[in-house]
Design a protein around this motif. Sequence first.
Motif, PDB file in Angstrom:
ATOM      1  N   LYS B 308       0.857  -1.192   0.000  1.00  0.00           N
ATOM      2  CA  LYS B 308       0.000   0.000   0.000  1.00  0.00           C
ATOM      3  C   LYS B 308       0.888   1.235   0.000  1.00  0.00           C
ATOM      4  CE  LYS B 308      -3.691  -2.178   2.574  1.00  0.00           C
ATOM      5  NZ  LYS B 308      -4.150  -2.525   3.912  1.00  0.00           N
ATOM      6  N   LYS B 309       0.279   2.365  -0.410  1.00  0.00           N
ATOM      7  CA  LYS B 309       1.102   3.572  -0.533  1.00  0.00           C
ATOM      8  C   LYS B 309       1.721   3.995   0.794  1.00  0.00           C
ATOM      9  CE  LYS B 309      -0.017   5.361  -4.875  1.00  0.00           C
ATOM     10  NZ  LYS B 309      -0.283   6.459  -5.763  1.00  0.00           N
ATOM     11  N   TRP B 310       0.922   3.935   1.884  1.00  0.00           N
ATOM     12  CA  TRP B 310       1.464   4.375   3.171  1.00  0.00           C
ATOM     13  C   TRP B 310       2.574   3.448   3.644  1.00  0.00           C
ATOM     14  CZ3 TRP B 310       1.520   1.473   7.605  1.00  0.00           C
ATOM     15  CH2 TRP B 310       0.656   0.356   7.660  1.00  0.00           C
ATOM     16  N   LYS B 311       2.438   2.176   3.226  1.00  0.00           N
ATOM     17  CA  LYS B 311       3.487   1.217   3.606  1.00  0.00           C
ATOM     18  C   LYS B 311       4.771   1.500   2.845  1.00  0.00           C
ATOM     19  CE  LYS B 311       1.218  -2.933   5.325  1.00  0.00           C
ATOM     20  NZ  LYS B 311       0.939  -4.340   5.083  1.00  0.00           N
ATOM     21  N   VAL B 313       5.766   4.408   1.857  1.00  0.00           N
ATOM     22  CA  VAL B 313       6.382   5.584   2.501  1.00  0.00           C
ATOM     23  C   VAL B 313       7.102   5.159   3.774  1.00  0.00           C
ATOM     24  CG1 VAL B 313       5.909   7.800   3.619  1.00  0.00           C
ATOM     25  CG2 VAL B 313       4.688   7.162   1.521  1.00  0.00           C
ATOM     26  N   ARG B 314       6.418   4.404   4.616  1.00  0.00           N
ATOM     27  CA  ARG B 314       7.021   3.963   5.878  1.00  0.00           C
ATOM     28  C   ARG B 314       8.268   3.099   5.621  1.00  0.00           C
ATOM     29  NH1 ARG B 314       4.220  -0.857   8.855  1.00  0.00           N
ATOM     30  NH2 ARG B 314       5.325  -1.849   7.125  1.00  0.00           N
ATOM     31  N   ASN B 315       8.098   2.142   4.689  1.00  0.00           N
ATOM     32  CA  ASN B 315       9.220   1.216   4.440  1.00  0.00           C
ATOM     33  C   ASN B 315      10.449   1.926   3.878  1.00  0.00           C
ATOM     34  OD1 ASN B 315       7.397  -0.638   5.259  1.00  0.00           O
ATOM     35  ND2 ASN B 315       7.049  -1.552   3.247  1.00  0.00           N
ATOM     36  N   MET B 345      11.542   8.097  -2.966  1.00  0.00           N
ATOM     37  CA  MET B 345      10.137   7.765  -2.707  1.00  0.00           C
ATOM     38  C   MET B 345       9.198   7.973  -3.905  1.00  0.00           C
ATOM     39  SD  MET B 345       8.080   8.601   0.716  1.00  0.00           S
ATOM     40  CE  MET B 345       9.471   8.455   1.747  1.00  0.00           C
ATOM     41  N   LEU B 349       6.883   5.033  -5.379  1.00  0.00           N
ATOM     42  CA  LEU B 349       5.410   5.126  -5.333  1.00  0.00           C
ATOM     43  C   LEU B 349       4.824   4.851  -6.715  1.00  0.00           C
ATOM     44  CD1 LEU B 349       4.978   8.188  -2.967  1.00  0.00           C
ATOM     45  CD2 LEU B 349       4.147   5.879  -2.547  1.00  0.00           C
TER      46      LEU B 349
END
Lengths: 304, 477
Positions: B308-311, B313-315, B345, B349
């Motif tokens: 997922k997109k938020w993952k 970013v976090r990763n 990033m 993405l």
Amino acid sequence: MRKFLFRILCFLVGVFLLLCVAEQAARVCPNAYRNKENWMEANSDRVETLVFGSSHAYAAIKPELLSGCAFNLANSNQTQRYDWLLLQRDTTSLASLKAIIYPSSSLLMDYRLEDTSEWYRCIYYQLYNHLDEHSFLSKYAWEVASIQTCCWKVQSLFISGESDRMCDEYGWCTYYQAHPSQKENLTPTKAEERIRKYEEREGIHSSEESFFDEMAGYCQRHGIRLLLLGTPVSPVFRSQAAVREYLKTTDLKAQREAANYSCIEYQDYSFDPRFSDEDFFDVDHLNSSGATKFTQIISQDFGL
Amino acid sequence: MSFNSLEYLWFLPLVFCLYWFVCKPLKWQNLLVVVASYVFYGWWDWRFLVLIAFTTLCSYVSGQLIEKQKAKGEKRKAYWINACNIAINLLILGIFKYLGFFADSFVQLASLFGWHLDSPTLHVLLPIGISFYTFQALGYTIDVYRGQIKASRDIVAFFAYVSFFPQLVAGPIERASNLLPQFGKARTFDYALAVDGMRQILWGYVKKLVIADNCATFVEAIYADPASLGSQHLVMGLLLFFLQVYGDFSGYSDMAIGSAKLFGIRLMRNFDVPMFSRDISEYWRRWHISLNSWFFNYLFFPLGGFDKKWKIVRNVIVVFGLCGLWHGANWTYVFWGLYFGLLTMPYLLKIRMYKDSIVAKHTLLPSLMETRQMACTFALVLLGSPLFRCQSLGDAGHYYACLFSNGIIHGGPKYGHNLLLLIVLLFVVEWIQRKKEHPLQIEAIPWRWVRWSIYYGLLVLIFFHYISTTQFLYFQF
């Protein structure tokens, strides 16, 4: 595998030839050791004053300003052993020698040059001063054995056009003339670095101080004046506590030697207020104008 | 022992001769590799041999136990064994590399809340290459746990895998799936491979001794006092520092890969002309490939990868932050990693990849678009270098401030035509040979005398530009 080893062998033959060329090129390079050797060969019988010791004396004394025939035989990191070996070799021909100038700082240089990072200087004594101290099979008999300095020499000969720290016709180091004022060399940081270097050097002492005694004994026997001098150091250098301690040790040692031999005349110029920052190349080496001033002072003080 | 030391010049031929002439059976060859590797490492400090032996043994036993538990269907136990092995290895790494850093950071954090603690004085010597062999050993047990490889039954081969001297102290960080099977198979001497290895070693020496060491002297001078220098010198400082690190590290990798080829072992490629990258994500697929792929395989994907997109970013933040920290126990490295994480990033993405890994594959020169992309990417890479070079974030900030405010000031270091010519030569040669593993893959030249002239020409180049035997930068990581 045979093919590979054969090719490697052929390649190494080429590398060997390249090294031979490099060795030859390095030996062709003009250098202070050979210049001094040539001068001594031609003039040893008429020289009246000789300067020995390390870079402190090499930079500080201009023989051309002394009366009579004088020559500077000092060199960077020249230890007591090599001072004595150079003197001993020429003793038979030094008929006119009246005085030897020796820096008191060299009294602490009683270690083997071979054990230091500047071991490559032994090569120069071997090759250019013909001091047969090492076998021709040892690393001290080949310029290429010290690949770094050999590269510098060849680079300076072919690229930068600046030869290895050369000396003038009287043996004084011209490197300090070429770099008269180096303000960045006269900082407390540089002073700390230098004294640290001296302190580290204390760890490699190997009691070769008998070589100074040999020199002093020779002077005593032949009625030669041995002028033991504390060379000037810059105000920033002498303001360091560790330096003052170091200079005190040197001073005590020099006083002891002066008490032992009547031929020794000792004078300490380390704290001489007549020398300011303008007289120094770095924290403890005089530049050209400093060397002129110092040589004139000792000429007056000792009647040279 | 370092590749640029005189000791290595006799060590390598000696081991080579023993390897091919004396120790012909596979087991003996592997045993020789282990002994030679331990001598190689112990030359620096023999005390840390215990550490590397412990890490190896720990991973070997863990691999066996994990496989046994999985065969019994005890997946949970296998999981815990793997976790324990990771924890032990990271604990060793943490103690030797990061203890002082974390202690200091804790003291600083506490002071923010008004607690004033004394900063502990820790004198822990950093074992050379600890990050490299720890990651390599960890990669093995994780692969066994995932079922991607079988646990090694041959302890000598496994010790050889972890300690193989060409790549022991500065990588490439090998994958067990590539290197371990090579220690299990009988090796015969391959003439072409050995010659290629020799050429690659020579090219590595050129990069280290001619490029990196010559750049290093100027980098030292420029970074020592940026306030007194004009912006033009500070820009030059960015470029020279990049070339210093590139020449140093990729030179080491070339020597390592080349040395391994002499023993019939193929190591993975670690650098793929990173200065010709068209975007930052491509840059990270070309720079220190073995480390970055390690982080992606063993951290980015287990954390959820592109789920997922938020993952994402976090990763990316976690992976690049830790990648920075891997390089050294200093916040500058962490920020350096995060800087590249932020730049990467957008590409991750979009999950955009270039079809061709080779720029301008079918033409001699790149298109205008490619040139612009490469120039922009390279500029962004250079901008990050003060974070990598400076001792503190304050120093890095000072460098940036000087870079953008000093303007043109006359005076400063004189680089000389030689150095500039060498830099141009490096770029040209690497560009022309970008399709090859290394620029000295010149077997296509039909005339032997031309090839040999190139070898001797490079030796003369080294001779004329040799400065000093400085340590390889990446040893500290």
